[in-house]
Each structure stands twice: as structure tokens, then as C-alpha cells.
Design an enzyme around this catalytic site. Structure first.
Site, short mmCIF file in Angstrom:
data_model
loop_
_atom_site.label_atom_id
_atom_site.label_comp_id
_atom_site.label_asym_id
_atom_site.label_seq_id
_atom_site.Cartn_x
_atom_site.Cartn_y
_atom_site.Cartn_z
N ALA A 12 66.71 22.61 -54.38
CA ALA A 12 67.48 21.59 -53.66
C ALA A 12 68.86 22.08 -53.27
O ALA A 12 69.47 21.55 -52.35
CB ALA A 12 67.59 20.33 -54.51
N ARG A 17 76.94 30.50 -51.72
CA ARG A 17 77.40 31.89 -51.67
C ARG A 17 76.70 32.73 -50.58
O ARG A 17 77.11 33.85 -50.30
CB ARG A 17 77.19 32.56 -53.05
CG ARG A 17 78.26 32.15 -54.04
CD ARG A 17 77.91 32.57 -55.46
NE ARG A 17 76.90 31.68 -56.05
CZ ARG A 17 76.36 31.87 -57.26
NH1 ARG A 17 76.72 32.90 -57.99
NH2 ARG A 17 75.47 31.02 -57.74
N ASN A 381 42.36 53.91 -13.28
CA ASN A 381 43.61 54.66 -13.41
C ASN A 381 44.71 53.90 -12.69
O ASN A 381 44.62 53.60 -11.51
CB ASN A 381 43.48 56.05 -12.79
CG ASN A 381 44.74 56.85 -13.01
OD1 ASN A 381 44.96 57.41 -14.07
ND2 ASN A 381 45.61 56.87 -12.01
N SER A 409 50.31 55.99 -7.25
CA SER A 409 51.65 55.72 -7.77
C SER A 409 52.41 54.73 -6.90
O SER A 409 52.15 54.62 -5.70
CB SER A 409 52.45 57.03 -7.83
OG SER A 409 51.84 57.89 -8.76
#
Ligand code: UD1
Ligand code: CA
Length: 462
Positions: A12, A17, A381, A409
Site C-alpha cells: 500500500a 524514496r 527479390n 532498385s
């Protein structure tokens, strides 16, 4: 007959800290919130039900265990001390008869075996209350176990209430106890708050047992590391390191090679097959399953993935919620985003990003590519620099690429679009319309040559 066992886990408190907006027990260590570790240990030791005493951020704590029917919770609105916290759990334990384990939510290192030893010791000695203790080189901060000349436990005194002689005691209270339920129920209300902190100390139960002539015992634990409480972030890091060591050690003993276990961050719940090699600085979590014979190179981060046998994940890659079949190769520096499914022998190369795609067996995207919302067949590819333009600013659209397609590409595929099987898309093409099977698609601005242009330009300037 198995005697019944319940557990109460105290969670609880806020954990001041930690200096955090998040309460202490929700801070994660090795992939689980702190509170989940003692709960798992209690469960492993056979406790059912397990009552969580919660207060701060109660909903979030309950959320960790949603759907677990052995978990109950009890609210402690105001944190008036550990004794008060346990008193708040009594309603949730109504009708229970047997042994009650009490644990703290901030002790993640406790092993189920230690709980079992404590339980056995408590039951064999027919004790009313047994506390798990530890011998500490530096006992500061903990409650001290005060024993009489013959070694019998008299009481526990908190550091703040201890006199100089008591402060010298090195046997400390772990905050973990076994109690007989009847003893607990009939004495918890007898605890007062006449102490320096004006808190109801659970530890007072020991003195109460002694006063009533009931058996009260203390069992020192073999490995004091286990009862280490996490109070601040430095201790959180220490605890997480120990948890990771345990996880890594178990994996190594089961046949996984971990090159440098101190630099390998594998969370709870990850499984890895034998003969897989994990290089340093990898982070693996989210219930990831990795098969055998894989190699995970340095600096890879994997979360929520299923990776089959013999895959190779190269350096610096990030894999999230993805599935890889056998012999897939990924990276270096690839990013598989959620919903990526790669069939056997797929190759994803460097600087490739994927999201919600399926890629068929043997297909490759080796360099600098974005593939999102796409269905890609077998033996395809994908050339360097290919982009699936899946987003039009409002909606996402799909790209479908058939088997045996060759994408050159620097191709843009403006979705929604389909490239039929065995077609070729020439380098530099922007695909805006479907390509039928077995075809060539090419879209290029015709090239212009102006001979001698550069020479003329230089002469003009001179
Ligand atoms: C407690 C023990 C101390 C022991 C140490 C071990 C008491 C009085 N002291 O001290 O002897 O050496 O644990 O780590 O029990 N909590 C609640 N409600 C409360 C107070 C605490 O749920 O009102 C929970 C906290 O969230 C935490 C646990 O109980 O998970 C322990 O509380 P904490 O304040 O850390 O106790 P310590 O001072 O460490
Ligand atoms: Ca504590």
C-alpha cells in the site's frame, strides 16, 4: 492432507524514496513489476488465496493481476503501519483456516524454496508466528531481532526505537512471516502504536506471542541477498541485476551460450532453445520465444517475438511483435515492427523497416527498404531503396506482390497496388497501376545527353 496456505502481500505504501510518480511496487525489474515477484514466489509455494494490501495507485496494482482468480485485494486507505496493513487484509481472509504467509511487495529476490523452508520450519515446530531473518554485515535500516540468553526470540525492535545495544544486533527482520491464522486473527487488533513513528508495527505480534507463552520462532535465511528490500532506485538496479543473473544462469544451464551474462538483458518469461548464441548488449523481453541454433548479435532488441530455429539476427536490429520461421536472417540494423511474418529463408538486410507484412519463403529485401501493409510471395527479390507507399495521408493501403517477382532498385509501389507473379519492375519505376503476371513494368523519364556541356560551362565561368 495438505494444510491450507494463504498469503498477504503488503503493497500500500508509496515508496517515497523512489522519488517517482509511479509507486514503488510498479517499477519493473527484469520485465515484471516488483510486486509480481513476491506474488509469484507465494504462488509457487502453494499460497491461495493471495491478498494484496493496496492503497496508492490501487487500480494500477490490480491491473497487473487482472484475470488471476487466486488474487484478492484489500484497501488500506491510510498507511498507518505494517500491522494496520495486515489488519486491513482480514476481511479478504474471512473464513480462512491454516497458515498465513506475510510478504512485502518490495522484496523481489525471495525464492519460493526459501518460503517453503520457512513454512516447513513453522509447521514442524507448531509455531504461532515465525519470522524469516537474515544476518547482515550492515543491519542499518532494518528491524533487529532481540533474543534471550538461550536464543529464544523476545521481540523485534525497529531501528528508530532501538537502544545502542540493540543497534549492534546483526540479525534483522526480513519482513516475511508465517503465522497461524487463528493467532493472527485474534491478536492483530491488539497491536498499538506506542513507538517513535506512531505506526502500528506488525512486528509487535512477536512480543504478543511471547507474552502469551505461544511459540514464536525466527529462522535465518541462508542467502541474505534474497530478502533485500528495494527502497530506492539504486537498490532497484541491484535487485534487477540479481534477477537477470538468475535468468541468464538458468538459460546457460539449459544450453544457451551467453557471451557476457553481465551485459545481457533477458526478461522473465523469455524462452530460448539450446545452442542459440546471445552476444552482449541484447535486450530480450515481452515473452519472446527463440528456437535453437539461432545467433543474436550484439545490440539487438527483441520484444514479443516468436523466432524459429536457426535464425540469425544481426547487430543493432530491433524486432517487435513479429514472427520468424526457420533460417531467417535479419539485419544488421533492421527494424521489424509489429505484425511482420517472415517465412523460411527470408533475408531482411541492413536498414530495412517492415510493418504488417507477410513475406514468403526465400524472399529477400537486402538493403534500405520500407515494406508496410504488404503481402509478398515466395522467391521475391526486393531491390535496394524500394518503398511501399502505403499511406495517403488519411488511409493505409495494401501492396500485393506475387511469387517470383523481381523489384528493381529505387522502386515506389503506390498502394493499393498488385504486382502479378513472375513480373519484373524495372529500377527507378513508380508503380501506380496493377502489373499483370509475367510482365515488365517500367516508368522512367527518358534520359537526355548534352555532349560537351560541362566543358562549355567551365569556359563561360573563366
Ligand atoms: C519493515 C519492518 C522491519 C523490517 C523491514 C524489512 C515493521 C514495523 N518493520 O520496515 O522490521 O526489517 O520491513 O524490509 O514492520 N506497507 C503497507 N502499509 C503500511 C506500511 C507499509 O502496505 O501502512 C507496506 C509497504 O508498502 C512495504 C511493506 O509494507 O511494501 C514494508 O513497509 P516499509 O515501510 O518499507 O517497512 P520498513 O520500514 O522497511
Ligand atoms: Ca522496506
Amino acid at each position: 492432507m495438505m494444510e491450507s496456505l494463504a498469503a498477504v502481500v503488503l503493497a500500500a505504501g508509496k515508496g517515497t524514496r523512489m522519488k517517482s510518480g509511479l509507486i514503488k511496487v510498479l517499477h519493473p525489474a527484469a520485465g515484471l513489476p516488483l510486486i509480481a515477484w513476491p506474488v509469484a514466489a507465494a504462488r509457487c509455494a502453494g499460497a491461495d488465496p493471495i491478498v494484496l494490501v493496496i492503497g496508492h495507485q490501487a487500480n494500477a496494482v490490480q491491473g497487473v493481476f487482472r484475470g488471476a482468480d487466486d488474487i484478492r485485494s484489500a484497501m488500506q486507505e491510510e498507511q498507518l503501519g505494517t500491522g494496520h496493513a495486515v489488519a486491513c487484509a482480514l476481511d479478504a481472509l474471512a473464513g480462512f483456516k491454516g497458515t498465513v504467509l506475510i510478504l512485502c511487495g518490495d522484496t523481489p529476490l525471495l525464492r519460493p524454496e526459501s518460503l517453503r523452508s520457512l513454512l516447513l520450519f513453522h509447521r514442524e515446530n507448531k509455531s504461532a508466528i515465525t519470522v524469516l531473518t537474515a544476518l547482515m554485515g550492515d543491519p542499518s535500516g532494518y528491524g533487529r531481532v532481540v533474543r534471550d540468553a538461550s536464543g529464544g526470540v523476545i521481540r523485534i525492535v525497529e531501528q528508530k526505537d532501538a537502544d545502542p545495544e540493540e543497534l549492534e544486533i546483526r540479525e534483522i527482520n526480513s519482513g516475511i512471516y508465517c503465522m497461524d491464522s487463528e493467532f493472527l486473527f485474534s491478536n492483530i487488533k491488539g497491536i498499538g502504536n506506542d513507538n517513535v513513528q506512531r505506526e502500528y508495527y506488525l512486528t509487535d505480534l512477536l512480543a504478543i506471542a511471547v507474552r502469551k507463552g505461544l511459540p514464536c520462532l525466527a529462522l535465518p535465511i541462508a542467502d541474505a541477498d534474497e530478502i533485500m528490500g528495494v527502497n530506492d532506485r539504486s537498490q532497484l538496479a541491484d535487485a534487477a541485476r540479481i534477477l537477470r543473473r538468475r535468468i541468464n544462469r538458468e538459460l546457460m544451464l539449459s544450453g544457451v551460450t551467453i557471451i557476457d551474462p553481465e551485459q545481457t538483458y533477458i526478461d522473465f518469461g523469455v524462452t530460448i532453445g539450446a545452442d542459440t548464441i546471445i552476444h552482449p548488449n541484447c535486450h530480450i523481453g515481452g515473452g519472446t520465444v527463440i528456437g535453437s541454433g539461432c545467433e543474436i548479435e550484439q545490440g539487438v532488441s527483441i520484444s514479443g517475438c516468436r523466432i524459429a530455429d536457426d535464425c540469425h539476427i544481426k547487430a543493432g536490429s530491433v524486432l517487435e511483435d513479429s514472427e520468424l520461421h526457420e533460417n531467417v536472417s535479419v539485419g544488421p540494423m533492421a527494424h521489424l515492427r509489429p505484425g511482420t511474418l517472415l517465412h523460411r529463408h527470408v533475408k531482411i538486410g541492413n536498414f530495412v523497416e517492415t510493418k504488417k507484412i507477410v513475406m514468403g519463403e526465400g524472399s529477400k529485401a537486402s538493403h534500405l527498404t520500407y515494406l508496410g501493409d504488404a503481402e509478398i510471395g515466395r522467391a521475391v527479390n526486393i531491390g535496394c531503396g524500394t518503398i511501399t507507399c502505403n499511406y495517403d495521408g488519411v488511409n493505409k493501403h495494401r501492396t500485393i506482390i506475387g511469387d517470383d517477382v523481381f523489384i528493381g532498385s529505387d522502386v515506389q509501389l503506390v498502394a493499393p497496388v498488385t504486382v502479378g507473379r513472375n513480373s519484373l519492375v524495372a529500377a527507378g519505376t513508380t508503380v501506380t497501376a496493377d502489373v499483370p503476371p509475367d510482365s515488365l513494368a517500367i516508368s522512367r523519364v527518358p534520359q537526355v545527353i548534352k555532349q560537351g556541356w560541362r566543358l562549355k560551362k567551365k569556359q563561360e565561368v573563366a
